[in-house]
Design a protein around this motif. Structure first.
Motif, mmCIF file in Angstrom:
data_model
loop_
_atom_site.group_PDB
_atom_site.id
_atom_site.type_symbol
_atom_site.label_atom_id
_atom_site.label_comp_id
_atom_site.label_asym_id
_atom_site.label_seq_id
_atom_site.Cartn_x
_atom_site.Cartn_y
_atom_site.Cartn_z
ATOM 1 N N ARG A 60 24.465 31.037 34.973
ATOM 2 C CA ARG A 60 23.308 30.218 34.598
ATOM 3 C C ARG A 60 22.777 30.559 33.212
ATOM 4 N NH1 ARG A 60 19.159 30.547 39.453
ATOM 5 N NH2 ARG A 60 18.167 28.903 38.211
ATOM 6 N N VAL A 61 23.527 31.379 32.481
ATOM 7 C CA VAL A 61 23.151 31.747 31.113
ATOM 8 C C VAL A 61 24.287 31.333 30.179
ATOM 9 C CG1 VAL A 61 22.636 33.645 29.536
ATOM 10 C CG2 VAL A 61 21.702 33.660 31.861
ATOM 11 N N ILE A 62 23.937 30.568 29.147
ATOM 12 C CA ILE A 62 24.942 30.108 28.195
ATOM 13 C C ILE A 62 25.569 31.297 27.453
ATOM 14 C CG2 ILE A 62 25.263 28.836 26.028
ATOM 15 C CD1 ILE A 62 25.014 27.045 28.436
ATOM 16 N N ALA A 63 26.865 31.260 27.287
ATOM 17 C CA ALA A 63 27.640 32.187 26.456
ATOM 18 C C ALA A 63 27.968 33.510 27.128
ATOM 19 C CB ALA A 63 26.955 32.449 25.112
ATOM 20 N N THR A 64 27.761 33.622 28.435
ATOM 21 C CA THR A 64 28.176 34.871 29.088
ATOM 22 C C THR A 64 29.693 35.036 29.039
ATOM 23 O OG1 THR A 64 28.085 33.739 31.228
ATOM 24 C CG2 THR A 64 26.168 35.072 30.604
ATOM 25 N N GLY A 65 30.424 33.943 29.230
ATOM 26 C CA GLY A 65 31.886 34.029 29.133
ATOM 27 C C GLY A 65 32.341 34.407 27.736
ATOM 28 N N CYS A 66 31.656 33.862 26.727
ATOM 29 C CA CYS A 66 31.984 34.201 25.340
ATOM 30 C C CYS A 66 31.706 35.682 25.075
ATOM 31 C CB CYS A 66 31.166 33.341 24.379
ATOM 32 S SG CYS A 66 31.415 31.565 24.590
ATOM 33 N N ALA A 67 30.650 36.196 25.691
ATOM 34 C CA ALA A 67 30.302 37.603 25.506
ATOM 35 C C ALA A 67 31.373 38.524 26.090
ATOM 36 C CB ALA A 67 28.947 37.905 26.144
ATOM 37 N N VAL A 68 31.977 38.120 27.201
ATOM 38 C CA VAL A 68 33.089 38.894 27.745
ATOM 39 C C VAL A 68 34.211 38.985 26.710
ATOM 40 C CG1 VAL A 68 34.880 38.988 29.519
ATOM 41 C CG2 VAL A 68 32.556 38.341 30.141
ATOM 42 N N GLY A 69 34.463 37.863 26.036
ATOM 43 C CA GLY A 69 35.482 37.866 24.986
ATOM 44 C C GLY A 69 35.170 38.846 23.882
ATOM 45 N N LEU A 70 33.904 38.918 23.491
ATOM 46 C CA LEU A 70 33.502 39.869 22.449
ATOM 47 C C LEU A 70 33.724 41.307 22.911
ATOM 48 C CD1 LEU A 70 32.140 40.479 19.706
ATOM 49 C CD2 LEU A 70 29.945 40.481 20.935
ATOM 50 N N LEU A 71 33.336 41.621 24.143
ATOM 51 C CA LEU A 71 33.490 42.990 24.647
ATOM 52 C C LEU A 71 34.964 43.374 24.777
ATOM 53 C CD1 LEU A 71 30.694 43.212 27.374
ATOM 54 C CD2 LEU A 71 30.643 44.008 25.010
ATOM 55 N N VAL A 72 35.775 42.444 25.263
ATOM 56 C CA VAL A 72 37.200 42.715 25.381
ATOM 57 C C VAL A 72 37.805 42.979 24.001
ATOM 58 C CG1 VAL A 72 39.412 41.618 25.915
ATOM 59 C CG2 VAL A 72 37.531 41.493 27.560
ATOM 60 N N THR A 73 37.402 42.173 23.021
ATOM 61 C CA THR A 73 37.904 42.362 21.662
ATOM 62 C C THR A 73 37.486 43.717 21.107
ATOM 63 O OG1 THR A 73 37.716 39.969 21.289
ATOM 64 C CG2 THR A 73 37.974 41.361 19.342
ATOM 65 N N ALA A 74 36.221 44.068 21.272
ATOM 66 C CA ALA A 74 35.709 45.335 20.755
ATOM 67 C C ALA A 74 36.387 46.525 21.425
ATOM 68 C CB ALA A 74 34.197 45.406 20.944
ATOM 69 N N LEU A 75 36.596 46.436 22.729
ATOM 70 C CA LEU A 75 37.227 47.547 23.432
ATOM 71 C C LEU A 75 38.703 47.677 23.081
ATOM 72 C CD1 LEU A 75 35.173 47.205 26.644
ATOM 73 C CD2 LEU A 75 35.686 49.407 25.579
ATOM 74 N N ALA A 76 39.347 46.569 22.721
ATOM 75 C CA ALA A 76 40.735 46.655 22.279
ATOM 76 C C ALA A 76 40.860 47.377 20.952
ATOM 77 C CB ALA A 76 41.338 45.254 22.178
ATOM 78 N N CYS A 77 39.745 47.538 20.242
ATOM 79 C CA CYS A 77 39.764 48.283 18.979
ATOM 80 C C CYS A 77 39.752 49.795 19.196
ATOM 81 C CB CYS A 77 38.549 47.902 18.127
ATOM 82 S SG CYS A 77 38.488 46.175 17.625
ATOM 83 N N VAL A 78 39.278 50.234 20.355
ATOM 84 C CA VAL A 78 39.164 51.677 20.603
ATOM 85 C C VAL A 78 40.080 52.153 21.727
ATOM 86 C CG1 VAL A 78 36.803 51.773 19.723
ATOM 87 C CG2 VAL A 78 37.180 51.354 22.162
ATOM 88 N N GLU A 79 40.698 51.216 22.452
ATOM 89 C CA GLU A 79 41.637 51.543 23.520
ATOM 90 C C GLU A 79 42.973 50.879 23.195
ATOM 91 O OE1 GLU A 79 44.060 52.454 26.143
ATOM 92 O OE2 GLU A 79 42.099 53.425 26.374
#
Length: 257
Positions: free
Chosen positions: A181-200
Motif C-alpha cells: 500500500r506504499v508506492i515504490a516499495t518494490g523499487c526500494a528492494v531493487g535499490l537494496l539488492v543493488t547496494a548489497l551486491a556492491c559489498v557481497e
C-alpha cells in the motif's frame, strides 16, 4: 569506491530449505558491511519512486545519484559501484540514459517494471539482457515473460519472494501486507539488492540479504503504524535501524513460516 561486483561462487542453498547458519552469518556480514562502508549507487527510477528511494538510501548512508539524461547518467554511473536500472515511467530520455550506462559496461541490476503490459518495453528489456545484468528483480507476471541469461540471479516478488540462480533457490516468507500500500516499495528492494551486491561478491546471497532486510523492516514498521503514511516513514526508520544479526536471525524461508 567499494570493491567491484563479481559473480564468484558460493555455497549452494538447498531449494525450499531454511538458511544454514553459515549463510545467515554471511548475510549478516553483508548488511553490516553495507552500513559501515556504504557504496555509491546510480539509480534510474521513475520520478514517482525517486523520493522514497532517496530516503531509503540516505538512511543507510548510500551515496545515491538519480539523473536520467545520458550526458549526466553515464559519467555518474561510471563513478558508482553499481547501477539500478528500473524501467518505470520509461520514456526517450530514460531509454537513452539506460542505454548509455549499460553499453558502457557498468554492473547493473534490472527491474523490468510492467514489461508484461507493454511489448516495446519488453523488447527493450530483452535487449538489455544481452549485457547480462547481475540480478533481475520483478514480480511474477514480469518475470514470466522475460528470457533471463544463464547464471543470472532472479528475484521474483510476490506473496512469497523467490531468489533463484540455476539450481540454487530459496523462498522467503517475511514481510507485511502494508508494504503493498506504499508506492515504490518494490523499487526500494531493487535499490537494496543493488547496494548489497556492491559489498557481497556472491549476487545470490546479496539478493537474499536485500530482500530479507526490506521484508524484516516491513514487519518492524508495521508494529506501530496507523496506516500507509505512518508505515512509509516507519519503514525508512526500520531499514536504517536494523543490523545484520537482527535481519539474519529473523529471515525465514517459506517452508519454515
Amino acid at each position: 569506491m567499494t570493491k567491484p561486483l563479481a559473480q564468484t561462487p558460493a555455497m549452494a542453498i538447498a531449494p525450499d530449505r531454511p538458511l544454514l547458519a553459515p549463510e545467515r552469518r554471511a548475510i549478516a556480514a553483508a548488511i553490516d558491511a553495507l552500513k559501515t562502508r556504504p557504496p555509491r549507487v546510480h539509480a534510474i527510477v521513475s520520478s514517482v519512486a525517486q523520493p522514497f528511494l532517496a530516503n531509503i538510501g540516505a538512511g543507510l548512508g548510500i551515496d545515491v545519484s538519480m539523473t536520467v539524461d545520458a550526458l549526466d547518467a553515464k559519467p555518474m554511473a561510471l563513478q558508482s559501484d553499481a547501477v539500478l536500472v528500473n524501467l518505470g515511467m520509461l520514456d526517450d530520455v530514460r531509454r537513452g540514459g539506460i542505454e548509455s550506462i549499460v553499453d558502457a559496461g557498468c554492473p547493473y541490476v534490472l527491474d523490468p517494471v510492467k514489461v508484461d503490459r507493454a511489448p516495446e518495453r519488453l523488447a527493450f528489456a530483452q535487449r538489455l539482457m544481452g549485457q547480462k545484468p547481475l540480478i533481475v528483480k520483478g514480480n511474477t507476471a514480469e518475470m514470466a515473460v522475460l528470457s533471463v541469461p544463464e547464471n543470472t540471479v532472479c528475484v521474483t516478488t510476490g506473496k512469497r519472494d523467490q531468489v533463484a540462480m540455476g539450481g540454487r533457490r530459496i523462498a522467503l516468507a517475511n514481510g507485511d501486507p502494508m508494504m503493498d500500500r506504499v508506492i515504490a516499495t518494490g523499487c526500494a528492494v531493487g535499490l537494496l539488492v543493488t547496494a548489497l551486491a556492491c559489498v557481497e561478491a556472491d549476487p545470490f546471497l546479496a539478493a537474499v540479504a536485500g530482500v530479507g532486510l526490506f521484508n524484516v523492516a516491513g514487519e518492524e514498521a508495521a508494529k506501530d503504524a496507523n496506516g500507509p503514511g505512518s508505515f512509509a516513514v516507519a519503514l525508512i526508520d526500520a531499514v536504517s535501524g536494523l543490523d545484520g544479526a537482527q535481519v539474519a536471525e529473523r529471515i525465514k524461508s517459506a517452508d519454515a513460516a
